[in-house]
Structure formats: structure tokens, C-alpha cells
Design a protein around this motif. Structure first.
Motif, PDB file in Angstrom:
ATOM      1  N   SER A   1      -7.966  -4.298   5.795  1.00 33.67           N
ATOM      2  CA  SER A   1      -7.966  -5.693   5.360  1.00 33.67           C
ATOM      3  C   SER A   1      -7.899  -6.589   6.598  1.00 33.67           C
ATOM      4  CB  SER A   1      -6.763  -5.953   4.470  1.00 33.67           C
ATOM      5  OG  SER A   1      -5.601  -5.872   5.259  1.00 33.67           O
TER       6      SER A   1
ATOM      7  N   SER B   1     -14.351 -11.778   2.032  1.00 34.28           N
ATOM      8  CA  SER B   1     -13.434 -10.711   1.656  1.00 34.28           C
ATOM      9  C   SER B   1     -13.706  -9.504   2.533  1.00 34.28           C
ATOM     10  CB  SER B   1     -13.566 -10.380   0.175  1.00 34.28           C
ATOM     11  OG  SER B   1     -14.849  -9.889  -0.084  1.00 34.28           O
TER      12      SER B   1
ATOM     13  N   SER C   1      -8.525 -10.402  -3.373  1.00 28.21           N
ATOM     14  CA  SER C   1      -9.835 -10.325  -2.719  1.00 28.21           C
ATOM     15  C   SER C   1     -10.644  -9.119  -3.173  1.00 28.21           C
ATOM     16  CB  SER C   1      -9.660 -10.218  -1.209  1.00 28.21           C
ATOM     17  OG  SER C   1      -8.904 -11.282  -0.751  1.00 28.21           O
ATOM     18  N   ASP C   2     -10.019  -8.182  -3.864  1.00 24.83           N
ATOM     19  CA  ASP C   2     -10.762  -6.987  -4.279  1.00 24.83           C
ATOM     20  C   ASP C   2     -11.924  -7.358  -5.204  1.00 24.83           C
ATOM     21  OD1 ASP C   2      -9.268  -5.338  -2.810  1.00 24.83           O
ATOM     22  OD2 ASP C   2      -8.239  -4.328  -4.481  1.00 24.83           O
ATOM     23  N   LYS C   3     -12.973  -6.567  -5.077  1.00 21.32           N
ATOM     24  CA  LYS C   3     -14.178  -6.808  -5.860  1.00 21.32           C
ATOM     25  C   LYS C   3     -13.856  -6.909  -7.351  1.00 21.32           C
ATOM     26  CE  LYS C   3     -17.065  -3.747  -4.360  1.00 21.32           C
ATOM     27  NZ  LYS C   3     -18.066  -2.696  -4.190  1.00 21.32           N
TER      28      LYS C   3
ATOM     29  N   LYS D   1      -2.705  -5.160  -6.498  1.00 25.38           N
ATOM     30  CA  LYS D   1      -4.125  -5.454  -6.319  1.00 25.38           C
ATOM     31  C   LYS D   1      -4.299  -6.734  -5.516  1.00 25.38           C
ATOM     32  CE  LYS D   1      -8.262  -4.306  -8.274  1.00 25.38           C
ATOM     33  NZ  LYS D   1      -8.397  -3.019  -7.625  1.00 25.38           N
ATOM     34  N   SER D   2      -5.138  -6.644  -4.518  1.00 19.33           N
ATOM     35  CA  SER D   2      -5.418  -7.838  -3.732  1.00 19.33           C
ATOM     36  C   SER D   2      -6.373  -8.728  -4.518  1.00 19.33           C
ATOM     37  CB  SER D   2      -6.072  -7.430  -2.416  1.00 19.33           C
ATOM     38  OG  SER D   2      -6.702  -8.549  -1.848  1.00 19.33           O
TER      39      SER D   2
ATOM     40  N   GLU E   1     -14.094  -5.421   2.885  1.00 19.39           N
ATOM     41  CA  GLU E   1     -14.454  -4.264   2.078  1.00 19.39           C
ATOM     42  C   GLU E   1     -13.899  -3.018   2.744  1.00 19.39           C
ATOM     43  OE1 GLU E   1     -18.277  -3.735  -0.454  1.00 19.39           O
ATOM     44  OE2 GLU E   1     -18.715  -3.045   1.564  1.00 19.39           O
TER      45      GLU E   1
ATOM     46  N   LYS F   1       0.832  -1.202   0.000  1.00 21.63           N
ATOM     47  CA  LYS F   1       0.000   0.000   0.000  1.00 21.63           C
ATOM     48  C   LYS F   1       0.865   1.251   0.000  1.00 21.63           C
ATOM     49  CE  LYS F   1      -4.336  -1.764   1.770  1.00 21.63           C
ATOM     50  NZ  LYS F   1      -5.173  -1.918   0.611  1.00 21.63           N
TER      51      LYS F   1
ATOM     52  N   SER G   1     -10.975  -7.550  -8.837  1.00 15.54           N
ATOM     53  CA  SER G   1      -9.617  -8.059  -9.051  1.00 15.54           C
ATOM     54  C   SER G   1      -9.429  -8.594 -10.470  1.00 15.54           C
ATOM     55  CB  SER G   1      -9.271  -9.125  -8.011  1.00 15.54           C
ATOM     56  OG  SER G   1     -10.162 -10.200  -8.116  1.00 15.54           O
TER      57      SER G   1
END
Ligand code: ADP
Length: 614
Positions: free
Chosen positions: A536, A530, A476-478, A473-474, A532, A462, A480
Motif C-alpha cells: 500500500s 489506489s 481503496s480496495d477494488k 478492508k481498505s 494494487e 494486516k 471495497s
């Protein structure tokens, strides 16, 4: 008669009964102590003219008495100091022994235990010492095991000070001919081998034969050029290693050695060592970082911490610069412009060397990085990433495709066509992360994932934000995985179709989740959890681990895989008694995979059993 402290007794015992072949290191240890004592008085003489003198270390052999003496005109010891310093073994050494719990012969040979090594060759040792500025002298004597005695002695001239250590050699036995040490030739050889770099003359009266007449003359046996001032190609690796082990109390050889002579805007020579292992207290508040600071060969500070950035605090070594003022105090040093300039240059030099290390010996570098990763990563993250550009090319993260640590440049070099991001997944361990449902879709695309198993990793990502223009980018990101227009439309359709169902799941789980949604991240798994928003799960764990950390919780989102068989079961169970149970089990499953424990483990087991028994 005073008894030795328990710890010292154990060491002494090993010294006395040592069958260690390298007994000859006793001389190196005693000369090194003599040199340290002179360093102290030399430093004093910078502000106190009366302390100045012609500094030297003198060796003397007495064949008839079977003794060797080592005399120095250094700072000397008071009665109290004799008691404290020679009655008990150096505290740092003791601690090291305790934590390593591995006191053996070999270790003693490599890890200087200093003064006590005298008992490897002597059965009786006397230390005559007179501290600078005092008029009484004392004699400490001991035959090892029984303890020691201190008596007052004739002080002599008030201006005199220093220490003479006299070793009464043991009788020869079948293992070792102690008497051989009484030869000039032998002692000269030992000085040349182990103590050549000592910067004060080590003198001895030697016998010369000229035309069959014997003459005696005092000679200086060492070259007096400090190791760091000698050209690199003239020093054997072994010499550097021994220097390190002795000066920095480590029985292991260093993992990496840096030697540099810098000339220009700043001038200094440096000899640095990266230890193989972090000191046992490295990650604690007790650890004191710092390098030995010399001004044109004169030791002015034993541990100068200002010269090393925090994140490189594990590095040991010496910096010698003619630009530093000799009579500088610790307070003044912090303000010193020269020191700041040297520190800045040194940091750059070290980082350049670390890059070289990584290129030339990847395996060695990986080992070193693993040992000091928390420290180096902290450097990249600290102070809002002030150092991130300097450090980003030194960081290693575990790669899902290489199954090995990788550099960010290597990752970017392997990125697939159409791959937009540097993907990462967080978890407790590489093994656990590898099994996370969230990684499935990214893996199926053939994209590489960095496994962040150190709690600081995500903070580092980060802070870096991107590498070579590629954002982190994780998985888990929406968003991704980028969807094509077609895929988007299809997803939207599915979402609409199951809107009522997802809402029902959310209502069933109440405040246990912030949201429930359908997801395309999974392939074989039915659900995943995940986070949001900005916090995290890893961050939540870091805060939870802190003593007075805030109660920061990540927003939990339960993701459902609409392609999974269980999803249809869930749809079918809607509006039945079974529905709440199913929802609860799915959430608990997702929690488990993320490394959390279900809120009610017994309830979880019951629910599963009920469902299985049907
Ligand atoms: P270390 O040198 O690792 O501290 P030693 O057991 O060799 O451990 O020595 C213990 C202490 O005794 C030294 O730190 C020093 O203070 C003192 N000492 C030893 N030799 C001398 C000497 N020749 N002159 C003055 N002090 C000495």
C-alpha cells in the motif's frame, strides 16, 4: 577548592535561593540516598559475609551547633566517587532538564534532585564518607555556590563504612524558620510523612518526659513496611505519587497506578506506574526499560528488563517476589524459570489492568494510549502477531462517525446491517484522510471508517486480519463496496462502453500507472489513486522512511469516476491535443490527494493554466 560543573551550578543556585515552600523534602532525599547506599551493601553481603551488619540510618540533631546529620552504614564513597557523584548532578536528571527546558521552582519540589536539596536548608554541608573495604575516609564540604573541597580524614576501624551528611542550617529569615527543623518532633513528623516505607530503621535519640524526669532513648521512627507491601486502602494516592516521582525521577504524577499481590503458582507483589509522558528517549535505542526487582524486600536489580515485554517498556515500578533466589546474577536471571513465570503473569495482569483503565477512565486511557500508541501497536504486530489476541481489545483507532478514538469491539457493535467489513483508510492525518475521495462511497453507505494515520496501523490491521469474524478492508480496495447483481451488470456495461477511453488514458500516462479503471468509490470527486497488490502507499512510505529500506513502490492505479462532469470532457477530448494534458492533470491531482508530489510540479501548474486559459 573545586568548581561545580555548570549544570550543577544552576541547580545549586536555585536550591540556595529557593523560595519554594516545600523545603522539607531535603530529608526525604537524603534518607533515600542513604537507603540506596545500604541496599548496595546489603546486596553485597549476600555473597560477602564481611559486608553484613545491622543496617540502619541514624539522625542526629545538635541544637547548639545548629546541625542535623544523617548517618548510614551503607556502601560509602571513595574520593573519586565523592568527586563524581557530588561534584556534578546526576546525569539522567541533567538530560531531563535539558530536554524539558523548564527548570523551575515547582519542578524541583516534585522532582527529587537528590543530594543538592540539602542546600535548600543548609548554608554549609559536609559529607564524611568511607567506602566499603577501604581504610581511608574523606570529607567533602561545600557552602554551595563557590564549589567544594575534599580532604582526607581519619578512617577508623577498617570494617566500618558509610556516610554521614551534616547540614549546618541557614539562619532563620522572614520566609522560613530553619531552626524549627532542629526539633525532634518536627523531624519525626517528616520521617513519618515521607520516609515511612524505607525498609531500614531510621533511628533517632528522642527525649521522653516521665514524671518530670527527662530520659533519652533511641527510637525507630519508620514502620519499615515498603509501600508495595502495604494494603492499598492504607496508602494515599499522594504517597504512591510521591514514591513514583522520587524513585523514577519524574516531576509529573503518574497517569495510572497498578498495585497487585499475586499468590498461587507464582508469588509476587507489584507496584507499577504508567508515566503521563513517554521519557524523551523512549523511542530511541538509548532507552533502557525495566522494573526494580526485589526478593523478599531486598533489592536485587535496579532495572530488570527481562520482566517486561518490549511493548510495555514504558511502565515503571517494582516487583518483589519471595520466589526469586537472592544471589542471582544478571546472566542467571535470563534463564530463571521463576522470573519467566512472573514475567508471563505480570504481562497478563498489566493488560487486564489496562482494560480496566479503559473502562473506568476513558478519557485518561485515550490520553495514555495516544502517548504510547506506537509501542502498544508494535506489540500487536511484532513476532507475526503472537500477542495480537491479548492486545486487540486495547487498541484505539480514530472513527469517522464518532470523531473520536474507538475500540474495535465498539466499531463492530455499531456495524450496519449488510456491512461485511471493518473499513479503514490510510493517510498522513485524520484531517487529510477524511477528505480522501476513496472514502466517499463507503461513507455514503453510512459505514464507519477507521482512519489509520500512524504508519504502523495498516500493518497492525494486516496482522490482526479480522476482529470478531469481521475482516479489515481498505476503502481503496477494488471490491471495497459489494455491488448487487444489478449494479454489477450496470458497471460492466459502463466499463465496456468506455473501454477504449480508459485504454487511451492508460496509453497516455504510460508507465506512470499500472492501470486505469472506472470506479464506484467516488461521489463528488473525479479521480483517485489506489494501490494494487500487497504494497500500500503507507507501506511504501514506511519503507522510504527507513534508512536502508528497500525501494518498495506500490502499484499505482488511477481510478476515474464515470459520473463526474469532467469524465465527459475527457471522453470528448479523446484524440485531440488536449487529451494528454487532461490525463496528466488528473493523475497529478490524484497523486496530490494521496499526499504525493507530482513528478513535475511546474509542468502540472503549466498544464492547469493552459486548460484554465482556454
Ligand atoms: P541520585 O540519588 O538521583 O542518583 P543524588 O544527587 O541524590 O542523585 O546523588 C548522587 C549520587 O551520589 C548517588 O547516585 C550515589 O551514588 C551517591 N550518594 C549520594 N548519597 C550517598 C550516600 N549516603 N552513600 C553513598 N552514596 C551516596
Amino acid at each position: 577548592m573545586q568548581e561545580f560543573k555548570t549544570e550543577s551550578k544552576r541547580i545549586l543556585d536555585l536550591m540556595i535561593h529557593s523560595i519554594y515552600t516545600n523545603k522539607e523534602i531535603f530529608l526525604r532525599e537524603l534518607i533515600s540516598n542513604a537507603s540506596d547506599a545500604i541496599d548496595k551493601l546489603h546486596f553485597r553481603s549476600l555473597t560477602d559475609a564481611a559486608a553484613a551488619r545491622e543496617f540502619a540510618i541514624d539522625l542526629e540533631i545538635n541544637k547548639d551547633a545548629r546541625t542535623i546529620s544523617i548517618h548510614d552504614n551503607g556502601i560509602g564513597m571513595t574520593r573519586q566517587e565523592l568527586e563524581n557523584n557530588l561534584g556534578t548532578i546526576a546525569a539522567s536528571g541533567t538530560l531531563q532538564f535539558k530536554t524539558e527546558n523548564k527548570l523551575d521552582e515547582e519542578m524541583i519540589g516534585q522532582f527529587g534532585v537528590g543530594f543538592y536539596s540539602a542546600f535548600m536548608v543548609a548554608d554549609h554541608v559536609t559529607v564524611y564518607s568511607k567506602a566499603y573495604g577501604t581504610d581511608v575516609a574523606h570529607i567533602w564540604s561545600s557552602n554551595g555556590a563557590d564549589g567544594y573541597e575534599i580532604i582526607e580524614a581519619e578512617g577508623g576501624d577498617k570494617a566500618d563504612c558509610g556516610t554521614t551528611i551534616t547540614l549546618h542550617l541557614k539562619a532563620d529569615d522572614e520566609d522560613y524558620a530553619y531552626g524549627d527543623l532542629l526539633s525532634e518532633y518536627k523531624l519525626r513528623g517528616l520521617v513519618e510523612k515521607y520516609s515511612d516505607y524505607i525498609r531500614y530503621p531510621i533511628r533517632m535519640e528522642v527525649t521522653k518526659y516521665e514524671k518530670e524526669t527527662e530520659t533519652k532513648a533511641v527510637e525507630t521512627l519508620n514502620s519499615m513496611v515498603p509501600l508495595w507491601a502495604r494494603p492499598k486502602n492504607k496508602v494515599k494516592k499522594k504517597e504512591y505519587e510521591e514514591f513514583y516521582q522520587q524513585k523514577f525521577n519524574d516531576y509529573r504524577a503518574p497517569a495510572y497506578i497498578i498495585k497487585a499481590d499475586i499468590e498461587g503458582a507464582v508469588n509476587y507483589r507489584t507496584l507499577l506506574f504508567i508515566p503521563e509522558k513517554a521519557p524523551y528517549n523512549y523511542y530511541s535505542k538509548d532507552y533502557e526499560k525495566g522494573l526494580k526487582l526485589y526478593s523478599a524486600g531486598v533489592l536485587i536489580m535496579d532495572k530488570c528488563s527481562e520482566i517486561l515485554p518490549e511493548y510495555l517498556g514504558f511502565i515503571k515500578g517494582v516487583v518483589d517476589s519471595p520466589d526469586l533466589s537472592l544471589n542471582i546474577s544478571r546472566e542467571m536471571l535470563q534463564q530463571d524459570r521463576q522470573l519467566k513465570a512472573i514475567a508471563a503473569s505480570l504481562e497478563k495482569k498489566i493488560l487486564a489492568e489496562l482494560k480496566k483503565y479503559c473502562k473506568s477512565d476513558r478519557k485518561g486511557y485515550e490520553k495514555m494510549f495516544t502517548e504510547f500508541a506506537p509501542s502498544i501497536k508494535f506489540g500487536a504486530y511484532d513476532k507475526f502477531g503472537e500477542k495480537k489476541d491479548l492486545l486487540k481489545d486495547l487498541l484505539l483507532f480514530y472513527s469517522s462517525t464518532e470523531n473520536a478514538p474507538t475500540l474495535l469491539s465498539e466499531y463492530v457493535g455499531r456495524m450496519k446491517e449488510g456491512q461485511e467489513f471493518i473499513y479503514y483508510a490510510c493517510g498522513e492525518s485524520v484531517k487529510k484522510i477524511d477528505k480522501l475521495p476513496q472514502t466517499e462511497a463507503v461513507k455514503e453507505k453510512g459505514y464507519e471508517i477507521l482512519y489509520f494515520s500512524d504508519s504502523i496501523d495498516e500493518f497492525v490491521a494486516k496482522t490482526l486480519l479480522e476482529y470478531d469474524g469481521k475482516k479489515f478492508k481498505s476503502v481503496s480496495d477494488k471490491d471495497s463496496i459489494a455491488e448487487t447483481e444489478e449494479e454489477k451488470a450496470a458497471s460492466e456495461k459502463t466499463r465496456e462502453q468506455y473501454k477504449a477511453l480508459t485504454e487511451a488514458v492508460k496509453a497516455s500516462l504510460k508507465d506512470k500507472v499500472a492501470d486505469v479503471r472506472l470506479s464506484n468509490k467516488m461521489k463528488s470527486h473525479a479521480v483517485c489513486l489506489s494501490a494494487e497488490g500487497e504494497i500500500s502507499f503507507e507501506m511504501e512510505r514506511v519503507f522510504a522512511a527507513m534508512k536502508n529500506g528497500a525501494d518498495v513502490r506500490a502499484k499505482r492505479v488511477l481510478e476515474l469516476n464515470p459520473e463526474h462532469a469532467l469524465f465527459q470532457k475527457l471522453a470528448a477530448a479523446k484524440d485531440t491535443d488536449k487529451f494528454d494534458k487532461l490525463c496528466g492533470v488528473l493523475l497529478d491531482e490524484a497523486l496530490l490527494m494521496e499526499g504525493f508530489t507530482p513528478e513535475d510540479p511546474a509542468g502540472f501548474a503549466d498544464a492547469i493554466n493552459t486548460l484554465l486559459a482556454e
